[in-house]
Write a protein that holds these residues in place. Structure first.
Motif, PDB file in Angstrom:
ATOM      1  N   GLY A  35      14.799   2.737   0.757  1.00  0.00           N
ATOM      2  CA  GLY A  35      15.261   3.921   0.039  1.00  0.00           C
ATOM      3  C   GLY A  35      14.544   4.210  -1.260  1.00  0.00           C
ATOM      4  O   GLY A  35      14.818   5.214  -1.912  1.00  0.00           O
ATOM      5  N   ASN A  36      13.623   3.353  -1.659  1.00  0.00           N
ATOM      6  CA  ASN A  36      12.881   3.538  -2.900  1.00  0.00           C
ATOM      7  C   ASN A  36      11.460   4.018  -2.624  1.00  0.00           C
ATOM      8  O   ASN A  36      10.835   3.590  -1.651  1.00  0.00           O
ATOM      9  CB  ASN A  36      12.807   2.226  -3.686  1.00  0.00           C
ATOM     10  N   LYS A  37      10.948   4.849  -3.514  1.00  0.00           N
ATOM     11  CA  LYS A  37       9.577   5.342  -3.365  1.00  0.00           C
ATOM     12  C   LYS A  37       8.603   4.204  -3.652  1.00  0.00           C
ATOM     13  O   LYS A  37       8.663   3.579  -4.708  1.00  0.00           O
ATOM     14  CB  LYS A  37       9.314   6.503  -4.325  1.00  0.00           C
ATOM     15  N   VAL A  38       7.729   3.944  -2.680  1.00  0.00           N
ATOM     16  CA  VAL A  38       6.734   2.886  -2.833  1.00  0.00           C
ATOM     17  C   VAL A  38       5.308   3.398  -2.716  1.00  0.00           C
ATOM     18  O   VAL A  38       4.367   2.666  -3.002  1.00  0.00           O
ATOM     19  CB  VAL A  38       6.966   1.735  -1.816  1.00  0.00           C
ATOM     20  N   ALA A  39       5.156   4.661  -2.294  1.00  0.00           N
ATOM     21  CA  ALA A  39       3.814   5.231  -2.179  1.00  0.00           C
ATOM     22  C   ALA A  39       3.905   6.747  -2.274  1.00  0.00           C
ATOM     23  O   ALA A  39       4.918   7.345  -1.886  1.00  0.00           O
ATOM     24  CB  ALA A  39       3.155   4.823  -0.856  1.00  0.00           C
ATOM     25  N   GLY A  40       2.842   7.332  -2.798  1.00  0.00           N
ATOM     26  CA  GLY A  40       2.761   8.779  -2.903  1.00  0.00           C
ATOM     27  C   GLY A  40       1.390   9.258  -2.467  1.00  0.00           C
ATOM     28  O   GLY A  40       0.396   8.521  -2.559  1.00  0.00           O
ATOM     29  N   ILE A  41       1.346  10.493  -1.993  1.00  0.00           N
ATOM     30  CA  ILE A  41       0.126  11.073  -1.441  1.00  0.00           C
ATOM     31  C   ILE A  41      -0.137  12.397  -2.132  1.00  0.00           C
ATOM     32  O   ILE A  41       0.787  13.179  -2.366  1.00  0.00           O
ATOM     33  CB  ILE A  41       0.283  11.293   0.080  1.00  0.00           C
ATOM     34  N   CYS A  54      -3.994   8.472  -2.493  1.00  0.00           N
ATOM     35  CA  CYS A  54      -2.666   7.892  -2.314  1.00  0.00           C
ATOM     36  C   CYS A  54      -2.582   6.627  -3.149  1.00  0.00           C
ATOM     37  O   CYS A  54      -3.575   5.964  -3.407  1.00  0.00           O
ATOM     38  CB  CYS A  54      -2.352   7.622  -0.845  1.00  0.00           C
ATOM     39  N   GLY A  55      -1.394   6.378  -3.582  1.00  0.00           N
ATOM     40  CA  GLY A  55      -1.142   5.166  -4.338  1.00  0.00           C
ATOM     41  C   GLY A  55       0.046   4.444  -3.731  1.00  0.00           C
ATOM     42  O   GLY A  55       1.014   5.084  -3.320  1.00  0.00           O
ATOM     43  N   ALA A  56      -0.053   3.140  -3.656  1.00  0.00           N
ATOM     44  CA  ALA A  56       1.027   2.336  -3.088  1.00  0.00           C
ATOM     45  C   ALA A  56       1.338   1.194  -4.053  1.00  0.00           C
ATOM     46  O   ALA A  56       0.426   0.540  -4.569  1.00  0.00           O
ATOM     47  CB  ALA A  56       0.628   1.778  -1.724  1.00  0.00           C
ATOM     48  N   ASN A  57       2.602   0.991  -4.305  1.00  0.00           N
ATOM     49  CA  ASN A  57       3.048  -0.101  -5.167  1.00  0.00           C
ATOM     50  C   ASN A  57       3.138  -1.374  -4.338  1.00  0.00           C
ATOM     51  O   ASN A  57       4.115  -1.580  -3.621  1.00  0.00           O
ATOM     52  CB  ASN A  57       4.421   0.210  -5.762  1.00  0.00           C
ATOM     53  N   LEU A  58       2.125  -2.210  -4.432  1.00  0.00           N
ATOM     54  CA  LEU A  58       2.134  -3.452  -3.665  1.00  0.00           C
ATOM     55  C   LEU A  58       3.148  -4.436  -4.234  1.00  0.00           C
ATOM     56  O   LEU A  58       3.854  -5.099  -3.491  1.00  0.00           O
ATOM     57  CB  LEU A  58       0.742  -4.082  -3.651  1.00  0.00           C
TER      58      LEU A  58
END
Length: 164
Positions: A35-41, A54-58
């Protein structure tokens, strides 16, 4: 809009394969985990040039509310490179396919939006489908509308995977 949705499918599938984490896609350009945002495009078009980022929170030990990470621990040193390579390896065949087709079924299978209540700047309703051009079809009290762009906020109902 189609390119953004194609990028989302490729990124979600790469995350599955590289990190063994299943993410959902929130229309049009976010990936969610628990339910949490972990990546954006972000997709921008200028003439014949399309720029995709795109960025992803590893890993994010102290993520703010509604944000998150794909791992609770610091990932392997090459996880970022493997994820980037996996994303490109999945995106390229999608974009090289017939331009009028996109992996709609794969997108819908991961949708965190379809079947949920949604609201946006000018309305609210239940997200019903994504059309062939990538627009979000929403049933409102006034009838069906198709959203082509913009920020959509999800309601508190169950996920689309539960809604069918």
């Amino acid at each position: 809009p189609i390119i953004t949705l194609c990028v989302a499918v490729a990124l979600a599938e790469a995350i599955d394969d590289v990190l063994d984490v299943s993410t959902d896609i929130k229309w049009p350009n976010d990936l969610l985990f628990d339910g949490n945002k972990v990546a954006g495009i972000l997709v921008e078009v200028s003439g014949d040039i399309v720029t995709v980022g795109c960025g992803a929170n590893l890993w994010w030990p102290s993520a703010p509310r509604r944000a998150g990470a794909l791992s609770d621990v610091s990932p392997a040193r090459d996880a970022d490179l493997k994820l980037a390579t996996g994303w490109v390896d999945r995106l390229t065949p999608i974009l090289e396919d017939d331009p009028g087709r996109w992996p709609r079924a794969r997108y819908l299978a991961r949708s965190a939006t379809i079947g949920r209540s949604v609201r946006w700047d000018s309305g609210e309703g239940i997200a019903r489908d994504v059309d062939d051009t990538g627009g979000l079809i929403v049933d409102t009290v006034s009838g069906s509308v198709t959203i082509r762009a913009g920020e959509v906020h999800l309601g508190q109902t169950g996920s689309s995977r539960d809604a069918g």
